[in-house]
Design a protein around this motif. Structure first.
Motif, PDB file in Angstrom:
ATOM      1  N   SER A   9       0.824  -1.207   0.000  1.00  0.00           N
ATOM      2  CA  SER A   9       0.000   0.000   0.000  1.00  0.00           C
ATOM      3  C   SER A   9       0.863   1.264   0.000  1.00  0.00           C
ATOM      4  CB  SER A   9      -0.921  -0.013   1.220  1.00  0.00           C
ATOM      5  OG  SER A   9      -1.678   1.161   1.281  1.00  0.00           O
ATOM      6  N   LEU A  10       1.933   1.283   0.824  1.00  0.00           N
ATOM      7  CA  LEU A  10       2.834   2.444   0.848  1.00  0.00           C
ATOM      8  C   LEU A  10       3.544   2.625  -0.485  1.00  0.00           C
ATOM      9  CD1 LEU A  10       4.443   2.227   4.385  1.00  0.00           C
ATOM     10  CD2 LEU A  10       2.902   3.992   3.524  1.00  0.00           C
ATOM     11  N   ILE A  11       3.972   1.525  -1.085  1.00  0.00           N
ATOM     12  CA  ILE A  11       4.681   1.589  -2.366  1.00  0.00           C
ATOM     13  C   ILE A  11       3.769   2.128  -3.460  1.00  0.00           C
ATOM     14  CG2 ILE A  11       5.693   0.155  -4.183  1.00  0.00           C
ATOM     15  CD1 ILE A  11       6.863  -1.571  -1.843  1.00  0.00           C
ATOM     16  N   VAL A  12       2.560   1.609  -3.527  1.00  0.00           N
ATOM     17  CA  VAL A  12       1.608   2.068  -4.557  1.00  0.00           C
ATOM     18  C   VAL A  12       1.213   3.521  -4.303  1.00  0.00           C
ATOM     19  CG1 VAL A  12      -0.705   1.715  -5.496  1.00  0.00           C
ATOM     20  CG2 VAL A  12       0.784  -0.243  -5.102  1.00  0.00           C
ATOM     21  N   SER A  13       1.030   3.899  -3.034  1.00  0.00           N
ATOM     22  CA  SER A  13       0.692   5.292  -2.723  1.00  0.00           C
ATOM     23  C   SER A  13       1.807   6.236  -3.148  1.00  0.00           C
ATOM     24  CB  SER A  13       0.424   5.456  -1.225  1.00  0.00           C
ATOM     25  OG  SER A  13      -0.736   4.754  -0.856  1.00  0.00           O
ATOM     26  N   GLY A  18       3.632  10.258  -7.472  1.00  0.00           N
ATOM     27  CA  GLY A  18       4.758  10.651  -8.302  1.00  0.00           C
ATOM     28  C   GLY A  18       6.093  10.575  -7.605  1.00  0.00           C
ATOM     29  N   ILE A  19       6.203   9.730  -6.589  1.00  0.00           N
ATOM     30  CA  ILE A  19       7.442   9.605  -5.819  1.00  0.00           C
ATOM     31  C   ILE A  19       8.063   8.243  -6.094  1.00  0.00           C
ATOM     32  CG2 ILE A  19       8.429   9.524  -3.503  1.00  0.00           C
ATOM     33  CD1 ILE A  19       6.095  11.232  -2.571  1.00  0.00           C
ATOM     34  N   ASP A  20       9.379   8.208  -6.223  1.00  0.00           N
ATOM     35  CA  ASP A  20      10.099   6.957  -6.374  1.00  0.00           C
ATOM     36  C   ASP A  20       9.938   6.171  -5.070  1.00  0.00           C
ATOM     37  OD1 ASP A  20      11.974   4.971  -7.266  1.00  0.00           O
ATOM     38  OD2 ASP A  20      13.495   5.984  -6.043  1.00  0.00           O
ATOM     39  N   PRO A  21       9.313   4.983  -5.109  1.00  0.00           N
ATOM     40  CA  PRO A  21       9.047   4.226  -3.881  1.00  0.00           C
ATOM     41  C   PRO A  21      10.298   3.894  -3.069  1.00  0.00           C
ATOM     42  CG  PRO A  21       7.826   3.277  -5.705  1.00  0.00           C
ATOM     43  CD  PRO A  21       8.748   4.315  -6.275  1.00  0.00           C
ATOM     44  N   GLN A  22      11.391   3.553  -3.722  1.00  0.00           N
ATOM     45  CA  GLN A  22      12.611   3.217  -2.999  1.00  0.00           C
ATOM     46  C   GLN A  22      13.158   4.436  -2.256  1.00  0.00           C
ATOM     47  OE1 GLN A  22      15.675   1.500  -5.396  1.00  0.00           O
ATOM     48  NE2 GLN A  22      16.948   0.969  -3.654  1.00  0.00           N
ATOM     49  N   ALA A  23      13.152   5.580  -2.911  1.00  0.00           N
ATOM     50  CA  ALA A  23      13.619   6.812  -2.268  1.00  0.00           C
ATOM     51  C   ALA A  23      12.689   7.203  -1.121  1.00  0.00           C
ATOM     52  CB  ALA A  23      13.708   7.935  -3.289  1.00  0.00           C
TER      53      ALA A  23
END
Length: 64
Positions: A9-13, A18-23
Motif C-alpha cells: 500500500s505504501l509503495i503504490v501510494s 509521483g514519488i520513487d518508492p525506494q527513495a
C-alpha cells in the motif's frame, strides 16, 4: 500477509503521488526513529510530495 499488504500500500501510494518508492521508503526509514509520533502523518507519501512541491524541489526523487 498483513505486513506485506501494508508495505504494498505504501509503495503504490508513493507511485500514485509521483514519488520513487525506494527513495520514499529510504527517507521514511531514516527519519521515523526521531520523528514525533503525534506527527506521523507528515511521513505519508502525499504529504512528502506536497512538502517537496512547496519547497520548489523534488521530494524523494519524484518519478518521471
Amino acid at each position: 500477509g498483513e505486513r506485506a499488504a501494508a508495505m504494498y500500500s505504501l509503495i503504490v501510494s508513493a507511485k500514485l503521488n509521483g514519488i520513487d518508492p525506494q527513495a520514499y521508503l529510504r527517507e521514511v526509514l531514516t527519519r521515523i526513529a526521531d520523528h514525533p509520533i503525534n506527527r506521523i502523518d507528515e511521513l505519508l507519501p502525499w504529504n512528502i510530495a506536497r512538502r517537496g512541491e512547496e519547497q520548489g524541489r523534488t521530494a524523494c526523487a519524484m518519478a518521471a
